[in-house]
Design an enzyme around this catalytic site. Sequence first.
Site, PDB file in Angstrom:
ATOM      1  N   THR A 134       0.819  -1.209   0.000  1.00  0.00           N
ATOM      2  CA  THR A 134       0.000   0.000   0.000  1.00  0.00           C
ATOM      3  C   THR A 134       0.855   1.263   0.000  1.00  0.00           C
ATOM      4  O   THR A 134       1.994   1.253   0.498  1.00  0.00           O
ATOM      5  CB  THR A 134      -0.894  -0.020   1.260  1.00  0.00           C
ATOM      6  OG1 THR A 134      -1.515   1.253   1.409  1.00  0.00           O
ATOM      7  CG2 THR A 134      -0.089  -0.290   2.530  1.00  0.00           C
ATOM      8  N   ASP A 135       0.272   2.360  -0.479  1.00  0.00           N
ATOM      9  CA  ASP A 135       0.980   3.642  -0.394  1.00  0.00           C
ATOM     10  C   ASP A 135       1.023   4.172   1.038  1.00  0.00           C
ATOM     11  O   ASP A 135       1.758   5.120   1.332  1.00  0.00           O
ATOM     12  CB  ASP A 135       0.346   4.683  -1.339  1.00  0.00           C
ATOM     13  CG  ASP A 135      -1.112   4.988  -1.048  1.00  0.00           C
ATOM     14  OD1 ASP A 135      -1.690   4.363  -0.132  1.00  0.00           O
ATOM     15  OD2 ASP A 135      -1.688   5.865  -1.735  1.00  0.00           O
ATOM     16  N   GLU A 136       0.219   3.582   1.937  1.00  0.00           N
ATOM     17  CA  GLU A 136       0.173   4.093   3.318  1.00  0.00           C
ATOM     18  C   GLU A 136       1.501   3.920   4.050  1.00  0.00           C
ATOM     19  O   GLU A 136       1.735   4.571   5.065  1.00  0.00           O
ATOM     20  CB  GLU A 136      -0.959   3.427   4.107  1.00  0.00           C
ATOM     21  CG  GLU A 136      -2.314   3.718   3.500  1.00  0.00           C
ATOM     22  CD  GLU A 136      -3.484   3.529   4.454  1.00  0.00           C
ATOM     23  OE1 GLU A 136      -3.254   3.351   5.664  1.00  0.00           O
ATOM     24  OE2 GLU A 136      -4.623   3.560   3.981  1.00  0.00           O
ATOM     25  N   TYR A 159      -2.042  -0.436  10.959  1.00  0.00           N
ATOM     26  CA  TYR A 159      -2.144  -1.118   9.654  1.00  0.00           C
ATOM     27  C   TYR A 159      -0.925  -0.822   8.794  1.00  0.00           C
ATOM     28  O   TYR A 159      -0.256  -1.741   8.304  1.00  0.00           O
ATOM     29  CB  TYR A 159      -3.433  -0.691   8.925  1.00  0.00           C
ATOM     30  CG  TYR A 159      -3.417  -1.024   7.441  1.00  0.00           C
ATOM     31  CD1 TYR A 159      -3.496  -2.348   7.008  1.00  0.00           C
ATOM     32  CD2 TYR A 159      -3.310  -0.012   6.468  1.00  0.00           C
ATOM     33  CE1 TYR A 159      -3.463  -2.664   5.641  1.00  0.00           C
ATOM     34  CE2 TYR A 159      -3.281  -0.318   5.110  1.00  0.00           C
ATOM     35  CZ  TYR A 159      -3.355  -1.641   4.700  1.00  0.00           C
ATOM     36  OH  TYR A 159      -3.322  -1.942   3.355  1.00  0.00           O
ATOM     37  N   LYS A 163       2.100  -3.240   7.362  1.00  0.00           N
ATOM     38  CA  LYS A 163       2.404  -3.427   5.939  1.00  0.00           C
ATOM     39  C   LYS A 163       3.859  -3.029   5.643  1.00  0.00           C
ATOM     40  O   LYS A 163       4.544  -3.685   4.852  1.00  0.00           O
ATOM     41  CB  LYS A 163       1.440  -2.616   5.067  1.00  0.00           C
ATOM     42  CG  LYS A 163       0.009  -3.111   5.052  1.00  0.00           C
ATOM     43  CD  LYS A 163      -0.186  -4.507   4.471  1.00  0.00           C
ATOM     44  CE  LYS A 163       0.046  -4.580   2.985  1.00  0.00           C
ATOM     45  NZ  LYS A 163      -0.313  -5.934   2.457  1.00  0.00           N
TER      46      LYS A 163
END
Length: 352
Positions: A134-136, A159, A163
Amino acid sequence: MEQSKNILITGGAGFIGSHVVRLFVTKYPQYNIVNLDALTYAGNLENLKDIENAPNYFFEHVNILDNAALEAVFAKHSISDVIHLAAESHVDRSILSPLDFVYTNIIGTVNLLQAAKKSWNGNYDNKRFYHISTDEVYGSLDNGGFFTETTAYSPNSPYSASKASSDHFVRAYGETYGMPTVISNCSNNYGPYHFPEKLIPLFINNIINNKPLPVYGDGLFTRDWLYVKDHALAIDMVFHNGKVHDTYNIGGFNEWTNIDLIKLLVEKMDHKLGRATGESLPLITFVKDRPGHDKRYAIDATKINKELGWKPSVTFEEGLEETIDWYLNNSEWLENVTSGAYQKYYEQQYHS
Ligand code: NAD
Ligand code: DAU
């Protein structure tokens, strides 16, 4: 024609995974596709009903925390490649139960790496371990600019921290053991089969049912939205043509503040439901903010465009239209996934 492969796709019963499984099963009849999924609240075999009888599709009901079961799946299907999507994926849940994210996203990923390493036993010819991220992991863009593949990791939620950690382990297996790994980091997806806890499907469902639309904080948070089928096509390209030990950012160049997106959704839904224009606007309810809420995500997807030729195939207007129609035509699916365990979680949400 591509050579035959036995591809393990984890999390294939979830939102993005089901689109990836469907694409690979139908586009590559010469591949065997093994969907491995624990069927948590987010996993649903109804998402794959249309392809479940395909001769090249197999399902394994396995948790990635179960090492012995993972090893057995690698042996039984002679797995040659992995596309890893299984994860706990919802930021709000990670704030309520961070450990679930540590177990599945970090330990589960390392378990999978170990199972692949053991099964492949140093023979990495025609093998690939592809991790979907993810870009998060990059944190929040508060002062303009875009995330590129060289942006430093700065995760802010449990989260995204989980990741980020799993990305690091995948990279480390590439560096340390020479495993042919590749990673992609994508922006916010939307589309059919999206679990109605995430913004777009939650709000579609709430508008249908005349329920409040809980907007976190001032609603001026920005996300870059990508149609899920375009993400699946990007995954296909990275899987086949991405460079080993490399990473690719995937995004839609499609930024929306939450409040503008919600107003657009209300307008389109009112039209579809035969309501007066703006009739559902009073459902918008500002609620307290998500803790650690990232202000803005925006992906620079130049690299995957230049190197692999990928770009989104549909506009946001087209994707949103298809998405709304899908939810309106699949009320039974919506009803099934919003009952039971999901309902219990929703009731205890801090923003209720
Ligand atoms: P999802 O929550 O819809 O699906 C996750 C799937 O993983 C479910 O089928 C679930 O049953 C399965 N799963 C969960 N824990 C498991 C376990 N311990 N063992 C085996 N299976 C398990 O998630 P999604 O939105 O489809 O996301 C898929 C992947 O893509 C995730 O890794 C996520 O981090 C990443 N991603 C998502 C987005 C997005 O916008 N949704 C964007 C970028 C990256
Ligand atoms: O950027 C990629 C990520 O996008 C993925 O890695 C995650 O798996 C996926 O869930 C998504 O994370 P977000 O936190 O951005 O998505 P979510 O749909 O939960 O929220 C989108 C925005 O809307 C965010 O700014 C929070 C806000 N929001 C969300 C919900 C559920 C609200 O204002 N109200 C809500 O009820």
